[in-house]
Write a protein that holds these residues in place. Structure first.
Motif, PDB file in Angstrom:
ATOM      1  N   LEU A  21     -10.241  -8.594   0.615  1.00 29.41           N
ATOM      2  CA  LEU A  21     -10.973  -7.411   0.156  1.00 29.41           C
ATOM      3  C   LEU A  21     -10.994  -6.314   1.223  1.00 29.41           C
ATOM      4  O   LEU A  21     -10.837  -5.134   0.905  1.00 29.41           O
ATOM      5  N   ILE A  22     -11.162  -6.693   2.489  1.00 30.82           N
ATOM      6  CA  ILE A  22     -11.156  -5.706   3.578  1.00 30.82           C
ATOM      7  C   ILE A  22      -9.777  -5.081   3.707  1.00 30.82           C
ATOM      8  O   ILE A  22      -9.654  -3.857   3.889  1.00 30.82           O
ATOM      9  N   THR A  23      -8.730  -5.900   3.593  1.00 32.52           N
ATOM     10  CA  THR A  23      -7.361  -5.374   3.657  1.00 32.52           C
ATOM     11  C   THR A  23      -7.094  -4.405   2.509  1.00 32.52           C
ATOM     12  O   THR A  23      -6.505  -3.339   2.705  1.00 32.52           O
ATOM     13  N   ALA A  24      -7.526  -4.773   1.309  1.00 30.56           N
ATOM     14  CA  ALA A  24      -7.333  -3.892   0.152  1.00 30.56           C
ATOM     15  C   ALA A  24      -8.093  -2.585   0.336  1.00 30.56           C
ATOM     16  O   ALA A  24      -7.564  -1.503   0.026  1.00 30.56           O
ATOM     17  N   ALA A  25      -9.307  -2.657   0.866  1.00 32.48           N
ATOM     18  CA  ALA A  25     -10.088  -1.437   1.094  1.00 32.48           C
ATOM     19  C   ALA A  25      -9.402  -0.537   2.121  1.00 32.48           C
ATOM     20  O   ALA A  25      -9.366   0.695   1.951  1.00 32.48           O
ATOM     21  N   ALA A  26      -8.840  -1.148   3.160  1.00 33.79           N
ATOM     22  CA  ALA A  26      -8.131  -0.362   4.176  1.00 33.79           C
ATOM     23  C   ALA A  26      -6.890   0.304   3.576  1.00 33.79           C
ATOM     24  O   ALA A  26      -6.607   1.476   3.863  1.00 33.79           O
ATOM     25  N   LEU A  27      -6.139  -0.438   2.757  1.00 31.75           N
ATOM     26  CA  LEU A  27      -4.947   0.139   2.127  1.00 31.75           C
ATOM     27  C   LEU A  27      -5.300   1.281   1.176  1.00 31.75           C
ATOM     28  O   LEU A  27      -4.624   2.312   1.149  1.00 31.75           O
ATOM     29  N   ILE A  28      -6.355   1.100   0.408  1.00 33.02           N
ATOM     30  CA  ILE A  28      -6.767   2.146  -0.531  1.00 33.02           C
ATOM     31  C   ILE A  28      -7.238   3.386   0.224  1.00 33.02           C
ATOM     32  O   ILE A  28      -6.880   4.516  -0.127  1.00 33.02           O
ATOM     33  N   THR A  29      -8.016   3.185   1.280  1.00 37.80           N
ATOM     34  CA  THR A  29      -8.484   4.306   2.086  1.00 37.80           C
ATOM     35  C   THR A  29      -7.321   5.049   2.718  1.00 37.80           C
ATOM     36  O   THR A  29      -7.277   6.287   2.716  1.00 37.80           O
ATOM     37  N   LEU A  30      -6.359   4.297   3.253  1.00 37.27           N
ATOM     38  CA  LEU A  30      -5.192   4.919   3.877  1.00 37.27           C
ATOM     39  C   LEU A  30      -4.353   5.675   2.849  1.00 37.27           C
ATOM     40  O   LEU A  30      -3.873   6.776   3.119  1.00 37.27           O
ATOM     41  N   ALA A  31      -4.209   5.100   1.661  1.00 32.07           N
ATOM     42  CA  ALA A  31      -3.424   5.762   0.606  1.00 32.07           C
ATOM     43  C   ALA A  31      -4.062   7.083   0.188  1.00 32.07           C
ATOM     44  O   ALA A  31      -3.375   8.091   0.017  1.00 32.07           O
ATOM     45  N   ILE A  32      -5.380   7.081   0.048  1.00 30.27           N
ATOM     46  CA  ILE A  32      -6.070   8.311  -0.357  1.00 30.27           C
ATOM     47  C   ILE A  32      -6.013   9.347   0.764  1.00 30.27           C
ATOM     48  O   ILE A  32      -5.821  10.537   0.513  1.00 30.27           O
ATOM     49  N   THR A  33      -6.134   8.880   1.998  1.00 31.13           N
ATOM     50  CA  THR A  33      -6.103   9.798   3.140  1.00 31.13           C
ATOM     51  C   THR A  33      -4.725  10.442   3.305  1.00 31.13           C
ATOM     52  O   THR A  33      -4.620  11.649   3.536  1.00 31.13           O
ATOM     53  N   LEU A  34      -3.674   9.639   3.176  1.00 37.87           N
ATOM     54  CA  LEU A  34      -2.318  10.159   3.381  1.00 37.87           C
ATOM     55  C   LEU A  34      -1.853  11.036   2.218  1.00 37.87           C
ATOM     56  O   LEU A  34      -1.200  12.052   2.430  1.00 37.87           O
ATOM     57  N   GLY A  35      -2.160  10.619   1.001  1.00 35.96           N
ATOM     58  CA  GLY A  35      -1.705  11.376  -0.169  1.00 35.96           C
ATOM     59  C   GLY A  35      -0.193  11.329  -0.284  1.00 35.96           C
ATOM     60  O   GLY A  35       0.501  10.667   0.479  1.00 35.96           O
ATOM     61  N   GLY A  36       0.379  12.033  -1.227  1.00 32.44           N
ATOM     62  CA  GLY A  36       1.833  12.089  -1.402  1.00 32.44           C
ATOM     63  C   GLY A  36       2.450  10.707  -1.497  1.00 32.44           C
ATOM     64  O   GLY A  36       2.062   9.884  -2.321  1.00 32.44           O
ATOM     65  N   TRP A  37       3.451  10.470  -0.617  1.00 24.42           N
ATOM     66  CA  TRP A  37       4.127   9.169  -0.603  1.00 24.42           C
ATOM     67  C   TRP A  37       3.198   8.040  -0.159  1.00 24.42           C
ATOM     68  O   TRP A  37       3.461   6.872  -0.419  1.00 24.42           O
ATOM     69  N   GLY A  38       2.129   8.391   0.506  1.00 28.27           N
ATOM     70  CA  GLY A  38       1.158   7.382   0.934  1.00 28.27           C
ATOM     71  C   GLY A  38       0.487   6.674  -0.221  1.00 28.27           C
ATOM     72  O   GLY A  38      -0.027   5.568  -0.081  1.00 28.27           O
ATOM     73  N   LEU A  39       0.506   7.316  -1.388  1.00 25.64           N
ATOM     74  CA  LEU A  39      -0.086   6.681  -2.568  1.00 25.64           C
ATOM     75  C   LEU A  39       0.664   5.418  -2.982  1.00 25.64           C
ATOM     76  O   LEU A  39       0.155   4.621  -3.754  1.00 25.64           O
ATOM     77  N   LEU A  40       1.887   5.251  -2.468  1.00 27.44           N
ATOM     78  CA  LEU A  40       2.616   4.009  -2.746  1.00 27.44           C
ATOM     79  C   LEU A  40       1.923   2.794  -2.139  1.00 27.44           C
ATOM     80  O   LEU A  40       2.208   1.655  -2.523  1.00 27.44           O
ATOM     81  N   LEU A  41       1.009   3.013  -1.208  1.00 27.39           N
ATOM     82  CA  LEU A  41       0.234   1.905  -0.646  1.00 27.39           C
ATOM     83  C   LEU A  41      -0.702   1.284  -1.677  1.00 27.39           C
ATOM     84  O   LEU A  41      -1.217   0.190  -1.468  1.00 27.39           O
ATOM     85  N   LEU A  42      -0.911   1.982  -2.787  1.00 30.69           N
ATOM     86  CA  LEU A  42      -1.742   1.414  -3.846  1.00 30.69           C
ATOM     87  C   LEU A  42      -1.052   0.243  -4.535  1.00 30.69           C
ATOM     88  O   LEU A  42      -1.716  -0.601  -5.145  1.00 30.69           O
ATOM     89  N   ILE A  43       0.271   0.178  -4.433  1.00 32.77           N
ATOM     90  CA  ILE A  43       1.010  -0.929  -5.065  1.00 32.77           C
ATOM     91  C   ILE A  43       0.664  -2.270  -4.411  1.00 32.77           C
ATOM     92  O   ILE A  43       0.297  -3.213  -5.118  1.00 32.77           O
ATOM     93  N   PRO A  44       0.739  -2.417  -3.082  1.00 33.53           N
ATOM     94  CA  PRO A  44       0.308  -3.697  -2.502  1.00 33.53           C
ATOM     95  C   PRO A  44      -1.209  -3.866  -2.491  1.00 33.53           C
ATOM     96  O   PRO A  44      -1.715  -4.988  -2.416  1.00 33.53           O
ATOM     97  N   ALA A  45      -1.944  -2.750  -2.581  1.00 32.05           N
ATOM     98  CA  ALA A  45      -3.405  -2.850  -2.565  1.00 32.05           C
ATOM     99  C   ALA A  45      -3.937  -3.498  -3.838  1.00 32.05           C
ATOM    100  O   ALA A  45      -4.937  -4.223  -3.788  1.00 32.05           O
ATOM    101  N   ALA A  46      -3.276  -3.262  -4.975  1.00 33.60           N
ATOM    102  CA  ALA A  46      -3.773  -3.787  -6.253  1.00 33.60           C
ATOM    103  C   ALA A  46      -3.793  -5.317  -6.307  1.00 33.60           C
ATOM    104  O   ALA A  46      -4.844  -5.906  -6.593  1.00 33.60           O
ATOM    105  N   PRO A  47      -2.664  -6.009  -6.014  1.00 26.55           N
ATOM    106  CA  PRO A  47      -2.752  -7.473  -6.056  1.00 26.55           C
ATOM    107  C   PRO A  47      -3.624  -8.045  -4.942  1.00 26.55           C
ATOM    108  O   PRO A  47      -4.280  -9.072  -5.138  1.00 26.55           O
ATOM    109  N   THR A  48      -3.670  -7.358  -3.795  1.00 28.13           N
ATOM    110  CA  THR A  48      -4.537  -7.825  -2.713  1.00 28.13           C
ATOM    111  C   THR A  48      -5.990  -7.774  -3.149  1.00 28.13           C
ATOM    112  O   THR A  48      -6.760  -8.706  -2.893  1.00 28.13           O
TER     113      THR A  48
END
Length: 73
Positions: A21-48
């Motif tokens: 859950l902490i890893t998923a929260a970090a990935l989601i936060t990073l994806a929202i912060t980066l935006g653009g191509w960073g949103l691809l981090l939501l793909i590994p964040a979902a199953p995590t």
């Protein structure tokens, strides 16, 4: 009740699920912060996130366990 039949939680499973859950929260936060191509981090964040939620739901429930932590039926 004996020690073997006392309902207990699975500590290792709870810690592992919390780490997911902490890893998923970090990935989601990073994806929202980066935006653009960073949103691809939501793909590994979902199953995590799903593994974390499922693991916590299964291991946080008190159940009778043997000395090795396996659920007794």
């Amino acid at each position: 009740m004996t020690h073997q039949n006392t309902p207990r939680r699975d500590t290792f499973g709870i810690i592992l699920a919390t780490a997911f859950l902490i890893t998923a929260a970090a990935l989601i936060t990073l994806a929202i912060t980066l935006g653009g191509w960073g949103l691809l981090l939501l793909i590994p964040a979902a199953p995590t996130l799903l593994f974390g939620i499922a693991g916590l739901a299964l291991d946080a429930v008190k159940r009778p366990r043997d000395p090795f932590g396996r659920v007794q039926r």
